[in-house]
Design an enzyme around this catalytic site. Structure first.
Site, PDB file in Angstrom:
ATOM      1  CG  HIS A  82      -1.951  -1.075   1.229  1.00  0.00           C
ATOM      2  ND1 HIS A  82      -3.198  -0.951   0.702  1.00  0.00           N
ATOM      3  CD2 HIS A  82      -1.871  -2.345   1.701  1.00  0.00           C
ATOM      4  CE1 HIS A  82      -3.865  -2.088   0.869  1.00  0.00           C
ATOM      5  NE2 HIS A  82      -3.072  -2.956   1.464  1.00  0.00           N
ATOM      6  CG  ASN A 131      -7.981  -4.251   1.019  1.00  0.00           C
ATOM      7  OD1 ASN A 131      -7.292  -3.261   1.259  1.00  0.00           O
ATOM      8  ND2 ASN A 131      -7.501  -5.472   1.061  1.00  0.00           N
TER       9      ASN A 131
HETATM   10 FE1  HDE Z   1      -2.515  -4.755   5.485  1.00  0.00          FE
HETATM   11  N1  HDE Z   1      -0.698  -3.970   5.944  1.00  0.00           N
HETATM   12  N2  HDE Z   1      -1.896  -6.558   6.146  1.00  0.00           N
HETATM   13  N3  HDE Z   1      -4.285  -5.614   4.895  1.00  0.00           N
HETATM   14  N4  HDE Z   1      -3.164  -3.003   4.815  1.00  0.00           N
HETATM   15  C1  HDE Z   1      -0.328  -2.701   5.748  1.00  0.00           C
HETATM   16  O1  HDE Z   1       0.793  -1.365   7.292  1.00  0.00           O
HETATM   17  C2  HDE Z   1      -0.818  -6.768   6.929  1.00  0.00           C
HETATM   18  C3  HDE Z   1      -4.638  -6.915   5.045  1.00  0.00           C
HETATM   19  C4  HDE Z   1      -4.418  -2.688   4.405  1.00  0.00           C
HETATM   20  O2  HDE Z   1      -3.426   3.499   4.088  1.00  0.00           O
HETATM   21  C5  HDE Z   1       1.008  -2.383   6.357  1.00  0.00           C
HETATM   22  O3  HDE Z   1       1.102   0.839   7.518  1.00  0.00           O
HETATM   23  C6  HDE Z   1      -0.787  -8.135   7.377  1.00  0.00           C
HETATM   24  C7  HDE Z   1      -6.040  -7.090   4.850  1.00  0.00           C
HETATM   25  C8  HDE Z   1      -4.485  -1.306   4.037  1.00  0.00           C
HETATM   26  O4  HDE Z   1      -1.620   3.438   5.289  1.00  0.00           O
HETATM   27  C9  HDE Z   1       1.400  -3.685   7.053  1.00  0.00           C
HETATM   28  C10 HDE Z   1      -1.888  -8.736   6.817  1.00  0.00           C
HETATM   29  C11 HDE Z   1      -6.520  -5.847   4.568  1.00  0.00           C
HETATM   30  C12 HDE Z   1      -3.213  -0.799   4.260  1.00  0.00           C
HETATM   31  C13 HDE Z   1       0.230  -4.578   6.725  1.00  0.00           C
HETATM   32  C14 HDE Z   1      -2.576  -7.733   6.053  1.00  0.00           C
HETATM   33  C15 HDE Z   1      -5.417  -4.941   4.599  1.00  0.00           C
HETATM   34  C16 HDE Z   1      -2.408  -1.880   4.754  1.00  0.00           C
HETATM   35  C17 HDE Z   1       2.017  -1.809   5.424  1.00  0.00           C
HETATM   36  C18 HDE Z   1      -2.338 -10.180   6.918  1.00  0.00           C
HETATM   37  C19 HDE Z   1      -7.969  -5.454   4.226  1.00  0.00           C
HETATM   38  C20 HDE Z   1      -2.737   0.616   4.012  1.00  0.00           C
HETATM   39  C21 HDE Z   1       2.134  -0.351   5.782  1.00  0.00           C
HETATM   40  C22 HDE Z   1      -2.600 -10.596   8.234  1.00  0.00           C
HETATM   41  C23 HDE Z   1      -8.855  -5.607   5.351  1.00  0.00           C
HETATM   42  C24 HDE Z   1      -2.915   1.483   5.215  1.00  0.00           C
HETATM   43  C25 HDE Z   1       1.311  -0.191   6.940  1.00  0.00           C
HETATM   44  C26 HDE Z   1      -2.639   2.928   4.842  1.00  0.00           C
HETATM   45  C27 HDE Z   1      -1.066  -1.750   5.122  1.00  0.00           C
HETATM   46  C28 HDE Z   1       0.154  -5.827   7.210  1.00  0.00           C
HETATM   47  C29 HDE Z   1      -3.733  -8.012   5.287  1.00  0.00           C
HETATM   48  C30 HDE Z   1      -5.575  -3.548   4.308  1.00  0.00           C
HETATM   49  C31 HDE Z   1       2.736  -4.268   6.649  1.00  0.00           C
HETATM   50  C32 HDE Z   1       0.262  -8.759   8.270  1.00  0.00           C
HETATM   51  C33 HDE Z   1      -6.832  -8.401   4.964  1.00  0.00           C
HETATM   52  C34 HDE Z   1      -5.697  -0.568   3.500  1.00  0.00           C
HETATM   53  O5  HDE Z   1       1.515  -3.533   8.440  1.00  0.00           O
END
Ligand code: HDE
Length: 701
Positions: free
Chosen positions: A69, A141
């Protein structure tokens, strides 16, 4: 409270207007052009503290971009609760009539920070609610399911989709071997794969996409009773996408297409709005469905649990500084407020750790919540102190609890009968175990539900997207393995993709896919339970509420010297009444002459504009028609618009241009001589695209 919120956002604003330039220590800078040298032509001196002050800061301007992202755009706004939710939750911001400031960030997932907006990808939809009980982050999302079921697989998924590590290619694209290698070994990704291959992954605008919390969460009421909940954002402008060929071209012409669209809409006071909806599931019904509500690869079809609208978000203010606000915004699904709690979804549970950890690293330490964009509006009061870049100045000698020297302050809420955050008291009686529940083992039923619920055109787009992506995969074994998965979803779909790859879809899952699936479920494949519904109308973009609105749509008026003012103005007025935008495009910028006399100011020419950046096209009458006929840029504009199934209107004198450019009359091509030019054009635009045209198309561009 209003003043407090105002000052919250104002406190750190810096206005350089009418100020002398200073160093970071406030020392006025006398000369900002020349380094200190030994003589006019001599070497620079080490004592140039003014230069070092400037360069030291410059050298550290970049922070690590988000691992996923990274590419995103944000905006401020407000959320207004419109329903009384007190039966289900104590959350104060969900009390009817409460208005809460928000900051929302949209993003793509795979690309780097500078990558194109129009990549085929999931879009992030993160909302930070600055509530009076602290910050609540709904980090969702635009697709309601996810690729994987357990957080343990997340780094692998991300490594697979990101550019390949040896050559760092391709950028912002899933059409490569490592992604499909992973996906074809993970049948649990089948449902999400269908969504990502659908047009949902190439939105027309960030303002025209849905948002989903994805996981099941819990609402908790005053009595401590929990209700499971799924969150939905429904855009007022409907849900729309572009064509894949168009998306690829937009990426070249304007890689900021979505960012600019959001920015301009807000600058023009066309504030985008979404309704917040909830699906509520009583705790007793947790095991009632044919799927597990803790499995993030599943939706709850709206036929089983309707979506109830409880509030509206309006984005009404662009950030003043991209870095300070959008880049430093730290979202975290672990930030919940009293009345909202987590379910045991193993994907969500993993996220609760990952975001806080990532922000700690990305924003350089544990004080990132003190940055203006992350600060709670109700203030924070605790005994945490020090650490890199601490901004707050904690007063007094006491930074421990319990204490007597500060009258026990800050006290925790239970001491004074207050309502702090209390976790839902969920009983647990289980052995510690590293395993996957068998209720997560059905991977294809909802992938099929999604495919079956699409219109024929949407299905064709999914087939084309899969064919595109798998054709880009080099290794035949990977293509075949994915075809076997598609065959489990729908043999007709697999057959059509197979035809495009020159392969016959295998009847059974590949042995390697089975091997990996059996690591989680030794008895795989497990007989799937009978689904409650075989189709769900809400899954097709065609029928979304709000579709049919052309507010803010951009219409290209293709003009040139001698264009008829009457022909331009009549259409312009009608479109503007509907809230659409008319943009005059000519062979050069500056002034052109109207046929009737007088001049038009032209801001856009074929040099800077591309047809893919417009929703519809109008060619007015006038002496301009002769010039347009000889202009290949004009012909390409309308041919491409035609290819991308957009509405095209031709005033009477310009109709010949359509025929000359091989455009065939269909319901999206409006001629003045055969109908009501203005009315027919607007009603065609309201359908967004004439997708039926795709099959009949004979125009090459
Ligand atoms: Fe994320 N995800 N994600 N994700 N995600 C990040 O956090 C993570 C997942 C989502 O506008 C990171 O700040 C793991 C689902 C958005 O700044 C990180 C898992 C969904 C954004 C991270 C998921 C998301 C992130 C990278 C599996 C939809 C952007 C930078 C368990 C519900 C936030 C950060 C923004 C961002 C980890 C799966 C949505 C690495 C470990 C499911 C919208 O922490």
């Amino acid at each position: 409270m209003k003043d407090e919120k105002e000052s919250h956002f104002n406190r750190h604003r810096v206005d350089n207007g009418n100020r002398v330039m200073t160093t970071n220590d406030g020392v006025p800078v006398y000369d900002n052009n020349n380094t200190l040298k030994a003589g006019e032509r001599g070497p620079s001196l080490q004592q140039d503290h003014i230069f070092f002050d400037k360069l030291m800061h410059f050298d550290r301007e970049r922070i690590p971009e988000r691992v996923v992202h990274a590419r995103g755009s944000g905006a401020h706004g407000v959320f207004e609760a419109t329903a009384d939710m007190s039966e289900y939750t104590t959350a104060a911001f969900l009390r009817k009539g409460t208005v809460t400031p928000v900051f929302t960030r949209f993003s793509t997932v795979a690309g780097f920070k500078g990558s194109t907006d129009l990549a085929r990808d999931v879009r992030g939809f993160s909302v930070k609610f600055y509530t009076e009980e602290g910050n609540y982050d709904l980090v969702g999302n635009n697709i309601p399911v996810f690729f994987i079921q357990d957080a343990m697989n997340f780094p692998d998924l991300v490594h697979a989709v990101k550019p390949e590590p040896n050559n760092e290619m391709p950028q912002a694209a899933s059409a490569h071997d490592t992604f499909w290698d992973f996906i074809s070994l993970m049948p649990e990704a089948a449902h999400m794969t269908m969504w990502v291959m659908s047009d949902r992954a190439i939105p027309r605008s960030l303002r025209m996409m849905e948002g989903f919390g994805v996981h099941t969460f819990k609402l908790v009421n005053e009595k401590g009773k929990a209700t499971f909940v799924k969150f939905h954002w429904k855009p007022r402008l409907g849900v729309h996408s572009v064509a894949w060929n168009e998306a690829q071209k937009i990426s070249g012409f304007d890689s900021d297409f979505h960012r600019k669209d959001l920015w301009e809409a807000i600058e023009n006071a066309n504030f985008p709005q979404w309704d917040l909806g909830v699906q509520l599931i009583p705790e007793e019904d947790e095991m009632k469905f044919s799927f597990d509500i803790l499995d993030a690869t599943k939706i709850i079809p709206e036929e089983l649990v309707p979506v109830r609208i409880i509030g509206t978000m309006t984005l009404n203010r662009n950030p003043e500084n991209f870095f300070a606000e959008t880049e430093q915004a730290a979202f975290d699904p672990g930030r919940v407020v009293p009345g909202i709690d987590f379910s045991d979804d193993p994907l969500l549970q993993g996220r609760i750790f990952s975001y806080m950890d990532t922000q700690n690293y990305r924003l350089g330490g544990p004080n990132f919540h003190e940055l203006p964009i992350n600060r709670p509006v109700n203030g924070k009061h605790n005994n945490q102190k020090d650490g890199f870049s601490r901004l707050d100045i904690l007063k007094g000698a006491v930074s421990y609890f319990p204490n007597s020297k500060a009258d026990g302050c800050p006290y925790h809420a239970m001491l004074n009968g207050g309502t702090g955050f209390r976790s839902h008291q969920q009983p647990i009686d289980a052995a510690k175990i590293r395993a996957r529940s068998v209720s997560f083992a059905d991977h294809f039923t909802q992938a099929r539900l999604f495919f079956n619920s699409q219109s024929p055109e949407e299905q064709e787009h999914i087939i084309s997207a899969l064919s595109f992506e798998l054709s880009k995969v080099q290794e035949a074994a990977i293509r075949k393995r994915e075809l076997a998965i598609l065959n489990q979803i729908d043999p007709g779909l697999a057959q059509k993709v197979g035809d495009n790859l020159g392969l016959v879809p295998p009847g059974e899952l590949d042995a390697l896919t089975l091997k990996f699936a059996r690591q989680n479920h030794p008895e795989y494949p497990v007989k799937p339970p009978k689904p409650e519904v075989e189709k769900s109308a809400a899954l097709s973009m065609k029928v979304k509420p709000g579709n049919g609105d052309i507010k803010t749509r951009k219409v290209a008026f293709l003009v040139d010297e001698g264009v008829s003012r009457e022909s331009v103005d009549r259409m312009k007025r009608a479109l503007e009444r509907e809230g659409a935008q008319a943009v005059l495009i000519a062979s050069h910028v500056g002034k052109i002459k109207y046929k009737e006399g007088g001049e038009a100011e032209i801001a856009h020419s074929y040099l800077t504009e591309a047809s893919v950046c417009y929703d519809a096209f109008y060619t007015p009458d006038g002496d301009s028609v002769k010039k347009l006929e000889a202009n290949p840029d004009y012909l390409q504009f309308i041919n491409e618009g035609y290819r991308h199934c957009k509405a095209l209107a031709f005033a009477r004198g310009a109709e010949e241009l359509a025929r000359k450019s091989f455009i065939e009359k269909d319901k999206g091509v409006v001629f003045e001589s055969t109908g009501d030019l203005v009315k027919d054009f607007i009603s065609t635009m309201k359908q967004h695209r004439v997708w039926e045209r795709e099959k009949a198309r004979k125009v090459p561009s």
